[in-house]
Design an enzyme around this catalytic site. Structure first.
Site, PDB file in Angstrom:
ATOM      1  N   HIS A 146      71.300   0.808  32.007  1.00 14.90           N
ATOM      2  CA  HIS A 146      71.508  -0.217  30.985  1.00 14.90           C
ATOM      3  C   HIS A 146      70.799  -1.522  31.328  1.00 14.90           C
ATOM      4  O   HIS A 146      71.188  -2.595  30.878  1.00 14.90           O
ATOM      5  CB  HIS A 146      73.006  -0.428  30.732  1.00 14.90           C
ATOM      6  N   ASP A 152      81.765  -7.469  30.111  1.00 11.49           N
ATOM      7  CA  ASP A 152      82.303  -7.303  28.750  1.00 11.49           C
ATOM      8  C   ASP A 152      82.250  -5.846  28.296  1.00 11.49           C
ATOM      9  O   ASP A 152      82.957  -5.451  27.380  1.00 11.49           O
ATOM     10  CB  ASP A 152      81.480  -8.138  27.748  1.00 11.49           C
ATOM     11  N   GLU A 180      86.063 -17.158  27.244  1.00 13.53           N
ATOM     12  CA  GLU A 180      84.645 -17.033  26.892  1.00 13.53           C
ATOM     13  C   GLU A 180      84.377 -17.879  25.650  1.00 13.53           C
ATOM     14  O   GLU A 180      85.184 -18.740  25.286  1.00 13.53           O
ATOM     15  CB  GLU A 180      84.268 -15.559  26.628  1.00 13.53           C
TER      16      GLU A 180
HETATM   17  P1  FAD Z   1      70.893   0.169  35.998  1.00 14.65           P
HETATM   18  O1  FAD Z   1      70.282  -0.404  34.780  1.00 14.65           O
HETATM   19  O2  FAD Z   1      70.851   1.621  36.142  1.00 14.65           O
HETATM   20  O3  FAD Z   1      70.339  -0.562  37.283  1.00 14.65           O
HETATM   21  C1  FAD Z   1      70.236  -1.960  37.369  1.00 14.65           C
HETATM   22  C2  FAD Z   1      69.517  -2.378  38.659  1.00 14.65           C
HETATM   23  O4  FAD Z   1      70.349  -2.080  39.768  1.00 14.65           O
HETATM   24  C3  FAD Z   1      68.209  -1.624  38.909  1.00 14.65           C
HETATM   25  O5  FAD Z   1      67.324  -2.444  39.607  1.00 14.65           O
HETATM   26  C4  FAD Z   1      68.650  -0.469  39.779  1.00 14.65           C
HETATM   27  O6  FAD Z   1      67.586   0.039  40.564  1.00 14.65           O
HETATM   28  C5  FAD Z   1      69.733  -1.121  40.611  1.00 14.65           C
HETATM   29  N1  FAD Z   1      70.786  -0.182  40.997  1.00 14.65           N
HETATM   30  C6  FAD Z   1      71.486   0.650  40.201  1.00 14.65           C
HETATM   31  N2  FAD Z   1      72.396   1.311  40.939  1.00 14.65           N
HETATM   32  C7  FAD Z   1      72.247   0.883  42.209  1.00 14.65           C
HETATM   33  C8  FAD Z   1      72.877   1.201  43.431  1.00 14.65           C
HETATM   34  N3  FAD Z   1      73.858   2.098  43.504  1.00 14.65           N
HETATM   35  N4  FAD Z   1      72.472   0.562  44.552  1.00 14.65           N
HETATM   36  C9  FAD Z   1      71.482  -0.366  44.509  1.00 14.65           C
HETATM   37  N5  FAD Z   1      70.844  -0.682  43.377  1.00 14.65           N
HETATM   38  C10 FAD Z   1      71.227  -0.074  42.239  1.00 14.65           C
HETATM   39  N6  FAD Z   1      76.410  -7.876  32.759  1.00 14.65           N
HETATM   40  C11 FAD Z   1      77.354  -8.766  33.090  1.00 14.65           C
HETATM   41  O7  FAD Z   1      77.342  -9.311  34.186  1.00 14.65           O
HETATM   42  N7  FAD Z   1      78.357  -9.071  32.222  1.00 14.65           N
HETATM   43  C12 FAD Z   1      78.479  -8.475  31.014  1.00 14.65           C
HETATM   44  O8  FAD Z   1      79.395  -8.762  30.265  1.00 14.65           O
HETATM   45  C13 FAD Z   1      77.506  -7.516  30.640  1.00 14.65           C
HETATM   46  N8  FAD Z   1      77.586  -6.869  29.475  1.00 14.65           N
HETATM   47  C14 FAD Z   1      76.659  -5.921  29.162  1.00 14.65           C
HETATM   48  C15 FAD Z   1      76.784  -5.227  27.955  1.00 14.65           C
HETATM   49  C16 FAD Z   1      75.873  -4.240  27.627  1.00 14.65           C
HETATM   50  C17 FAD Z   1      76.017  -3.506  26.318  1.00 14.65           C
HETATM   51  C18 FAD Z   1      74.795  -3.962  28.501  1.00 14.65           C
HETATM   52  C19 FAD Z   1      73.779  -2.935  28.141  1.00 14.65           C
HETATM   53  C20 FAD Z   1      74.658  -4.659  29.698  1.00 14.65           C
HETATM   54  C21 FAD Z   1      75.590  -5.643  30.039  1.00 14.65           C
HETATM   55  N9  FAD Z   1      75.498  -6.347  31.230  1.00 14.65           N
HETATM   56  C22 FAD Z   1      76.463  -7.255  31.561  1.00 14.65           C
HETATM   57  C23 FAD Z   1      74.351  -6.174  32.119  1.00 14.65           C
HETATM   58  C24 FAD Z   1      74.629  -5.123  33.170  1.00 14.65           C
HETATM   59  O9  FAD Z   1      75.587  -5.583  34.085  1.00 14.65           O
HETATM   60  C25 FAD Z   1      73.356  -4.799  33.963  1.00 14.65           C
HETATM   61  O10 FAD Z   1      72.303  -4.476  33.105  1.00 14.65           O
HETATM   62  C26 FAD Z   1      73.614  -3.643  34.927  1.00 14.65           C
HETATM   63  O11 FAD Z   1      72.552  -3.558  35.818  1.00 14.65           O
HETATM   64  C27 FAD Z   1      73.737  -2.350  34.184  1.00 14.65           C
HETATM   65  O12 FAD Z   1      74.326  -1.383  35.017  1.00 14.65           O
HETATM   66  P2  FAD Z   1      73.677   0.055  35.128  1.00 14.65           P
HETATM   67  O13 FAD Z   1      74.649   0.896  35.852  1.00 14.65           O
HETATM   68  O14 FAD Z   1      73.231   0.540  33.815  1.00 14.65           O
HETATM   69  O15 FAD Z   1      72.452  -0.310  36.066  1.00 14.65           O
END
Ligand code: FAD
Length: 539
Positions: free
Chosen positions: A112, A173, A284
């Site tokens: 994400h 969120d 918020e």
């Molecule tokens: P990915 O997109 O898969 O990875 C993100 C980054 O972290 C990449 O660089 C990846 O290589 C690295 N990574 C992933 N897993 C690991 C691991 N195990 N060890 C080391 N590195 C790793 N953020 C907030 O803070 N607050 C919010 O309210 C919020 N709301 C959101 C709502 C939506 C609908 C979306 C899409 C995103 C939101 N986000 C929010 C952002 C979100 O926290 C970040 O985009 C987060 O990185 C997404 O998590 P993911 O598991 O999809 O990570």
């Protein structure tokens, strides 16, 4: 060299370059490796490692996409690990190839990210969600916690901990994100003013470094690595396990919204609430520009306190700010909840006729964005592009920011919500890799827009990205001291500016834990010698 130019002279050129590169990458026109090229030989040798899980070379296009849907970088292979040793063996193997190898590795949580941060062009993507060890394990002691795999989704952790009457303290969120993904950034929501972000609420981590070593770390042991990976953008190691602090879970939530017509009163009230010990449990807010029938649209989930007044309220053509707060409670134990909420509300200066309230289960409150996701999915509006811009703005500059950005640059909020709420730095751990502004209180301002790829109008990707550029240029011109959250830059010079005096520590940690720059290439901070992306960017 580009980066040697003075900042002020170079800024417009860099923005243009950024803009152009963005579309270049979107068109998926990066070079591909020939079947007999050096990388493909390296990859097939990787296939000789015996994994508990498996390494796949086919049907891997899905990991060249993320929630942002702007960057699409094809990897060569996807590892589906079943143990921490799978991750360690793969990285160690690549590390041992030394600096002649070009292979990079990206952990992918739930994918994400917004701008390719979890992608690895011609590298190896590790699908963290297949690592389901350890099984979730709760310690319901005086200071309760849960041990989880870093590929676990927060929604699953919530379900599991609620079985014990417990829950994590700090949230995002949206809960369909992995532990590793949010801990690599910060994890912020309306509870951060009290508990700090999610990276503040972790006791211990297991990490595989860029050398392939498996290290357990905490405040007490290997503290430098612990702080490095928290907010570390995946640069120092892959988090495989986390111990997350829990608290007693409430059963219900009173959820309240009220409108303000000027930023000063709105921010004054928000700041009053975050600095008080007797306050709401979630704070918020968001900006609303030129919305027709706003209060009517709230009636599906909220009830107006003054239905007649609410009927007469006009939102069209106005810039409004909505305070969104929540109070947690257990109906069996907390009989005076309504009275206490009234007392808190009387201290605030919102527009009287605009208070709306709702009562929901704690689970439904925390998982509220998922409801919107389901509706958007039904209409085919979830899989669109998401040009999001998240900024931390220092308290002393928020009015200046608001006046220009909401008055002149963003003319309406029809492309998506714009969150705006304050946090207090003293609640945040200060040794992690996360960068925030210098001031004690700062705001997150999050432009969470959706773009229609086919549109050439104001909801198209290009106009929205151009608008973001305008916002960033304004901040730079006025030297507002903002910091990007979920940051994204094109040059190392920009990253140095982002980290400021912390750059030295950040790069020293990189040299220590991932000296060959194997990890998280999609962040575009450090590049492997000879890497494909480096090659592509320089040709
Ligand atoms: P990915 O997109 O898969 O990875 C993100 C980054 O972290 C990449 O660089 C990846 O290589 C690295 N990574 C992933 N897993 C690991 C691991 N195990 N060890 C080391 N590195 C790793 N953020 C907030 O803070 N607050 C919010 O309210 C919020 N709301 C959101 C709502 C939506 C609908 C979306 C899409 C995103 C939101 N986000 C929010 C952002 C979100 O926290 C970040 O985009 C987060 O990185 C997404 O998590 P993911 O598991 O999809 O990570």
């Amino acid at each position: 060299m580009i980066t040697a130019q003075p900042q002020s002279f170079f800024a417009p050129v860099r923005s243009l370059l950024a803009f152009v590169l963005c579309f270049a990458i979107n068109r998926e026109n990066l070079p591909t490796a020939s079947p007999h090229s050096v990388p493909s030989i390296m990859h097939s040798s990787l296939a000789n490692i015996s994994f508990d899980g498996n390494l796949s070379f086919d049907n891997i296009q899905h990991v060249a996409k993320d929630f942002g849907n702007i960057y699409h970088l094809m990897p060569s292979a996807v590892l589906h690990p079943k143990s921490v040793f799978d991750i360690s063996s793969a990285i160690k193997y690549i590390f041992d190839m030394g600096s002649t190898s070009e292979l990079t590795v990206a952990a992918r949580g739930h994918g994400h990210s917004l701008k390719g941060q979890a992608q690895a062009y011609q590298g190896v993507v590790i699908n963290m969600e297949s690592l389901n060890v350890p099984a979730m394990n709760i310690q319901a002691a005086t200071l309760p916690y849960i041990d989880v795999s870093a590929g676990e989704l927060w929604i699953n952790i919530l379900h599991e901990s609620l079985k014990h009457g417990l829950a994590p303290k700090s949230w995002t969120d949206y809960l369909h994100l992995t532990v590793g993904g949010t801990l690599s950034n910060a994890g912020i929501s309306g509870q951060a003013f009290r508990h700090g972000p999610q990276i503040n609420n972790v006791h211990q981590l297991k990490v595989v470094t860029g050398r392939g070593e498996i290290v357990t770390c905490s405040e007490e042991h290997n503290a430098d690595l612990f702080h490095a990976v928290l907010g570390g953008l995946g640069q120092f190691g892959i988090i495989t396990e986390a111990r997350i602090a829990l608290e007693r879970a409430p059963k219900k939530v009173k959820w309240i919204r009220a409108l303000y017509s000027d930023i000063s009163t709105f921010t004054k009230d928000q700041e009053k609430l975050i600095s008080s010990n007797d306050s709401f449990d979630y704070i918020e807010g968001f900006a609303i520009i030129n919305r027709t029938g706003l209060l009517n649209s709230w009636r599906a989930s909220f009830k107006p306190k003054d239905p007649v007044g609410a009927n007469h309220f006009i939102s069209e053509g106005r810039i409004l700010f909505c305070l969104e707060v929540a109070k947690y409670f257990d109906p069996q134990e907390y009989k005076h909840i309504d009275k206490d909420i009234d007392t808190l509300l009387t201290k605030l200066s919102y527009i009287e006729s605009t208070v709306f309230m709702s009562e929901v289960a704690y689970l439904d409150f925390l998982d509220r964005v998922h409801l919107s996701e389901m509706k958007l999915r039904e209409k085919g509006l979830w899989e669109v592009s998401h040009p999001w811009l998240n900024l931390f703005v220092p308290r002393s500059r928020i009015h200046e920011f608001s006046e220009e950005v909401f008055g002149d640059i963003v003319r309406d909020t029809s492309n998506g919500p714009v969150l705006i709420y304050p946090m207090n730095k003293s609640r945040w751990k200060n040794r992690t890799s996360l960068i925030t502004p210098e001031e004690e209180v700062f705001y997150i301002v999050a432009f969470l827009f959706s773009a229609m790829s086919s549109s050439t109008g104001k909801n198209g990707l290009e106009p929205i990205l151009a608008q973001h550029n305008k916002i960033l240029q304004f901040c730079q011109r006025r030297r507002l001291g903002i910091k990007q959250y979920l940051p994204h830059y094109y040059t190392q010079e920009d990253w140095k500016t982002h980290f400021g005096t912390h750059w030295e520590l950040f790069s020293r940690r990189k040299r220590t834990y991932d000296p060959l720059a194997i990890l998280a290439p999609g962040q575009n901070i450090f590049q492997r010698a000879n890497s494909y992306v480096r090659h592509w960017f320089s040709t």
